[in-house]
Design a protein around this motif. Structure first.
Motif, PDB file in Angstrom:
ATOM      1  N   ASP A  89       0.855  -1.171   0.000  1.00 36.49           N
ATOM      2  CA  ASP A  89       0.000   0.000   0.000  1.00 36.49           C
ATOM      3  C   ASP A  89       0.901   1.235   0.000  1.00 36.49           C
ATOM      4  OD1 ASP A  89      -0.119   1.071   3.139  1.00 36.49           O
ATOM      5  OD2 ASP A  89       0.473  -1.027   2.810  1.00 36.49           O
ATOM      6  N   PRO A  90       0.336   2.363  -0.347  1.00 33.42           N
ATOM      7  CA  PRO A  90       1.149   3.580  -0.464  1.00 33.42           C
ATOM      8  C   PRO A  90       1.986   3.887   0.776  1.00 33.42           C
ATOM      9  CG  PRO A  90      -1.018   3.950  -1.396  1.00 33.42           C
ATOM     10  CD  PRO A  90      -1.052   2.580  -0.783  1.00 33.42           C
ATOM     11  N   ALA A  91       1.491   3.506   1.942  1.00 33.82           N
ATOM     12  CA  ALA A  91       2.253   3.803   3.159  1.00 33.82           C
ATOM     13  C   ALA A  91       3.617   3.120   3.157  1.00 33.82           C
ATOM     14  CB  ALA A  91       1.444   3.373   4.390  1.00 33.82           C
ATOM     15  N   SER A  92       3.691   1.986   2.463  1.00 35.22           N
ATOM     16  CA  SER A  92       4.959   1.256   2.451  1.00 35.22           C
ATOM     17  C   SER A  92       6.021   2.002   1.645  1.00 35.22           C
ATOM     18  CB  SER A  92       4.767  -0.144   1.868  1.00 35.22           C
ATOM     19  OG  SER A  92       4.480  -0.065   0.486  1.00 35.22           O
ATOM     20  N   PHE A  93       5.602   3.040   0.931  1.00 37.41           N
ATOM     21  CA  PHE A  93       6.582   3.792   0.135  1.00 37.41           C
ATOM     22  C   PHE A  93       7.304   4.850   0.966  1.00 37.41           C
ATOM     23  CE2 PHE A  93       7.914   7.024  -3.008  1.00 37.41           C
ATOM     24  CZ  PHE A  93       8.721   6.223  -3.795  1.00 37.41           C
ATOM     25  N   THR A  94       6.717   5.230   2.072  1.00 35.91           N
ATOM     26  CA  THR A  94       7.331   6.302   2.868  1.00 35.91           C
ATOM     27  C   THR A  94       8.787   6.013   3.241  1.00 35.91           C
ATOM     28  OG1 THR A  94       5.156   6.919   3.687  1.00 35.91           O
ATOM     29  CG2 THR A  94       7.054   7.745   4.922  1.00 35.91           C
ATOM     30  N   PRO A  95       9.074   4.831   3.796  1.00 36.25           N
ATOM     31  CA  PRO A  95      10.503   4.580   4.103  1.00 36.25           C
ATOM     32  C   PRO A  95      11.373   4.528   2.860  1.00 36.25           C
ATOM     33  CG  PRO A  95       9.159   2.612   4.520  1.00 36.25           C
ATOM     34  CD  PRO A  95       8.201   3.734   4.270  1.00 36.25           C
ATOM     35  N   VAL A  96      10.799   4.132   1.740  1.00 40.05           N
ATOM     36  CA  VAL A  96      11.577   4.103   0.494  1.00 40.05           C
ATOM     37  C   VAL A  96      11.944   5.532   0.102  1.00 40.05           C
ATOM     38  CG1 VAL A  96      11.552   3.495  -1.956  1.00 40.05           C
ATOM     39  CG2 VAL A  96      10.481   1.969  -0.283  1.00 40.05           C
ATOM     40  N   TYR A  97      10.969   6.414   0.182  1.00 40.34           N
ATOM     41  CA  TYR A  97      11.268   7.816  -0.119  1.00 40.34           C
ATOM     42  C   TYR A  97      12.348   8.346   0.823  1.00 40.34           C
ATOM     43  CZ  TYR A  97      11.221  12.757  -0.839  1.00 40.34           C
ATOM     44  OH  TYR A  97      11.645  14.021  -1.108  1.00 40.34           O
ATOM     45  N   ASP A  98      12.195   8.050   2.084  1.00 42.76           N
ATOM     46  CA  ASP A  98      13.152   8.598   3.054  1.00 42.76           C
ATOM     47  C   ASP A  98      14.569   8.077   2.817  1.00 42.76           C
ATOM     48  OD1 ASP A  98      11.241  10.190   4.201  1.00 42.76           O
ATOM     49  OD2 ASP A  98      10.684   8.720   5.727  1.00 42.76           O
ATOM     50  N   ALA A  99      14.660   6.867   2.289  1.00 45.48           N
ATOM     51  CA  ALA A  99      15.987   6.300   2.038  1.00 45.48           C
ATOM     52  C   ALA A  99      16.572   6.771   0.716  1.00 45.48           C
ATOM     53  CB  ALA A  99      15.907   4.774   2.056  1.00 45.48           C
ATOM     54  N   LEU A 100      15.713   7.030  -0.265  1.00 46.79           N
ATOM     55  CA  LEU A 100      16.229   7.236  -1.624  1.00 46.79           C
ATOM     56  C   LEU A 100      15.944   8.611  -2.220  1.00 46.79           C
ATOM     57  CD1 LEU A 100      15.317   3.704  -3.058  1.00 46.79           C
ATOM     58  CD2 LEU A 100      17.613   4.555  -2.494  1.00 46.79           C
ATOM     59  N   GLY A 101      15.115   9.389  -1.579  1.00 43.65           N
ATOM     60  CA  GLY A 101      14.818  10.723  -2.109  1.00 43.65           C
ATOM     61  C   GLY A 101      16.081  11.557  -2.257  1.00 43.65           C
ATOM     62  N   SER A 102      16.995  11.407  -1.319  1.00 45.96           N
ATOM     63  CA  SER A 102      18.219  12.205  -1.370  1.00 45.96           C
ATOM     64  C   SER A 102      19.140  11.752  -2.501  1.00 45.96           C
ATOM     65  CB  SER A 102      18.958  12.127  -0.032  1.00 45.96           C
ATOM     66  OG  SER A 102      19.296  10.792   0.246  1.00 45.96           O
ATOM     67  N   VAL A 103      19.015  10.488  -2.911  1.00 50.86           N
ATOM     68  CA  VAL A 103      19.798   9.999  -4.054  1.00 50.86           C
ATOM     69  C   VAL A 103      19.276  10.634  -5.338  1.00 50.86           C
ATOM     70  CG1 VAL A 103      20.413   7.985  -5.437  1.00 50.86           C
ATOM     71  CG2 VAL A 103      20.300   7.806  -2.943  1.00 50.86           C
ATOM     72  N   ALA A 104      17.944  10.635  -5.463  1.00 49.47           N
ATOM     73  CA  ALA A 104      17.334  11.216  -6.663  1.00 49.47           C
ATOM     74  C   ALA A 104      17.689  12.700  -6.769  1.00 49.47           C
ATOM     75  CB  ALA A 104      15.818  11.024  -6.627  1.00 49.47           C
ATOM     76  N   TYR A 105      17.554  13.393  -5.663  1.00 49.49           N
ATOM     77  CA  TYR A 105      17.838  14.828  -5.673  1.00 49.49           C
ATOM     78  C   TYR A 105      19.316  15.092  -5.970  1.00 49.49           C
ATOM     79  CZ  TYR A 105      17.531  19.740  -4.211  1.00 49.49           C
ATOM     80  OH  TYR A 105      17.562  21.111  -4.164  1.00 49.49           O
ATOM     81  N   GLY A 106      20.179  14.310  -5.364  1.00 52.41           N
ATOM     82  CA  GLY A 106      21.612  14.479  -5.591  1.00 52.41           C
ATOM     83  C   GLY A 106      21.989  14.204  -7.040  1.00 52.41           C
ATOM     84  N   ALA A 107      21.428  13.146  -7.607  1.00 53.85           N
ATOM     85  CA  ALA A 107      21.744  12.805  -8.999  1.00 53.85           C
ATOM     86  C   ALA A 107      21.224  13.900  -9.936  1.00 53.85           C
ATOM     87  CB  ALA A 107      21.137  11.454  -9.374  1.00 53.85           C
ATOM     88  N   ALA A 108      20.036  14.405  -9.635  1.00 50.38           N
ATOM     89  CA  ALA A 108      19.469  15.454 -10.493  1.00 50.38           C
ATOM     90  C   ALA A 108      20.283  16.733 -10.393  1.00 50.38           C
ATOM     91  CB  ALA A 108      18.015  15.715 -10.114  1.00 50.38           C
TER      92      ALA A 108
END
Lengths: 281, 220
Positions: free
Chosen positions: B53-72
């Motif tokens: 469910d969408p809630a399971s994505f929250t920890p994924v965002y918290d772990a990987l959002g900074s990778v996406a932002y850094g790469a961009a």
């Protein structure tokens, strides 16, 4: 590094192998990218090698905390956005053929049909002009194209998954570059008397191609015309017809469209007959 | 244009094993590409959210959002653009989570790849707009996308690849850096560096091969 000593078949594709680093860096133009994707489809070693290069490229990225509103927006959108299934996305040219970089990311790429990607809107009614064309004399047809350009007729319809794009792709390096331009667009129309014409437009260059054209009568030829914004036309030369096909690249013109008419074999200064097709940029 | 990364005491590319050990000791590296248990956890989170469910994505965002932002950010100079790209990419990560194959690479690499792709697309389409507006083809590889040396120095700070890049020849380094941070095609790199296209291709290939060895990247 994986041991890659095998197969003579691979030497045929060493060119594509050499391009894997560029593929991982998103540094290839369209033609090269397609060559690599063909390799990836069939060669597990190439996929593994690509995965390694991607890891190298990813090692350039430095984790940086994004602004907090991004988190809120993403989590909000995730709540209402359905997920895609794992399968179904294959290397099908149709899927991978969007705008440049449409292929998905892992090398078994199927395009991640992600959010804002255009979907099937591409070939549009580019020329309902074409339908009206039949009733027009030159002046009217040309005026229509010019006017369309003047009022910002949908100019950037993304290049889509279409047969004509595949045909166009086989052409010269210049055309590859044009295809690589994210703002390239394609117009198509049927030709009076038979056949289909398409025009690839990118950054001032126009590539014309037609097939299924009947052979012109004895002593006659197809001539290509550049249509300018003020409604004037100038010759882009006679088209050489071969097995129903004709193509021509018009570079750096200030035209807003192309048109074709049947003219005396030697070509005309200005068109002497009605256009058989008009394509607006 | 010449790009030199001044590091007077830089060592040549170290063998993979010792490089790893070295990186491990200094802790100066944000995310060594070598697999770590925390990366395995993130991979597992991403796999799990594929049918969650969408809630399971929250920890994924918290772990990987900074990778996406850094790469961009690596490609885009404008934080606003990078934020938009991050947003698009992280939604894409959610949508296509089922296509992530942990056997082929880490979640970090997957997300960085997606983010870079979108950032490069954005650079190119912005550039195409500018070109069209100005009717000046020369701009295509001109000033606008010039890679600034100081920028590169700053951006590389904390990158896992930082130390390994010293092991490249100066021409390899230049070609790789321009392609990476400029979001350029081979052809554009060749124009910008005023170098033959085949030369650029082989410099980038050889450069990435060296980096691969130095970083100890090996699959299969």
């Amino acid at each position: 590094m994986a041991d890659r000593t095998s197969t003579g078949a691979r030497s045929l594709r060493s060119g594509a192998w050499d391009l894997l680093p560029g593929y991982a860096l998103d540094a290839l133009d369209d033609a090269d990218r397609l060559a690599v994707e063909r390799l990836l489809e069939t060669d597990a070693d190439a996929r593994r090698s690509l995965d390694e290069y991607r890891e190298v490229v990813a090692a350039f990225a430095v984790e940086t905390e994004p602004p907090t509103f991004v988190r809120a927006n993403v989590l909000e959108r995730v709540r209402t956005t359905p997920q895609h299934p794992a399968t179904g996305a294959r290397f099908a040219p149709a899927a991978a053929d969007r705008v440049p970089h449409a292929d998905s990311t892992w090398a078994t790429p199927g395009a991640p049909e992600s959010g804002p990607s255009p979907d099937g809107t591409g070939d549009s009614d580019v020329l309902d002009l074409a339908a009206r064309r039949q009733r027009r004399r030159w002046g009217l047809a040309v005026a229509a194209v010019a006017a369309a350009a003047a009022i910002a007729f949908p100019t950037t319809i993304a290049v889509q998954v279409t047969a004509e794009r595949n045909q166009l792709r086989e052409q010269s390096e210049i055309v590859s570059e044009m295809l690589a331009d994210p703002d390239a667009s394609i117009r198509r129309a049927t030709v009076d008397g038979g056949g289909e014409a398409s025009m690839l437009v990118a950054d001032g260059d126009m590539y014309f191609r037609a097939d299924g054209l009947p052979q012109p009568d004895q002593g006659r030829t197809y001539q290509l015309w550049i249509v300018k914004a003020d409604g004037s036309v100038s010759s882009a030369g006679v088209l050489s017809w071969q097995d129903g096909e004709a193509s021509s690249l018009v570079r750096g013109s200030d035209g807003v469209g192309l048109a074709v008419s049947v003219e005396p074999e030697t070509g005309s200064e200005q068109p002497t007959t009605d256009p058989v097709v008009v394509l607006g940029a | 244009m010449t790009i030199t990364l001044s590091k007077p005491h830089s060592a040549p590319a170290a063998p993979a094993a010792s490089a790893r050990a070295f990186l491990g000791q200094t802790g100066a590296v944000a995310s060594p590409p070598t697999r770590t248990s925390s990366q395995d956890v993130v991979d597992a989170l991403l796999v799990k959210c594929a049918h969650g469910d969408p809630a399971s994505f929250t920890p994924v965002y918290d772990a990987l959002g900074s990778v996406a932002y850094g790469a961009a950010l690596g490609v885009l100079r404008d934080p606003h653009h990078a934020a938009e790209v991050t947003q698009e990419v992280m939604v894409e990560v959610w949508q296509t989570a089922a296509r992530f194959e942990p056997a082929r690479g880490s979640a970090r690499t997957w997300v960085a790849t997606l983010a870079r792709r979108r950032a490069v697309d954005r650079v190119r389409s912005e550039q195409a707009h500018r070109d069209r507006d100005q009717r000046d083809a020369d701009l295509r590889t001109g000033q606008a996308r010039d890679v600034v040396v100081e920028d590169v120095e700053r951006k590389l700070e904390g990158a896992a690849v930082r130390r390994c890049i010293e092991g490249l020849t100066s021409t390899q380094r230049e070609a790789v850096v321009v392609a990476y941070y400029g979001g350029l095609t081979y052809r554009e790199v060749a124009e910008q560096l005023d170098t033959a296209l085949p030369t650029v291709k082989s410099r980038i290939r050889d450069g990435l091969n060296r980096l691969r060895e130095c970083l100890g990247v090996r699959h299969g």
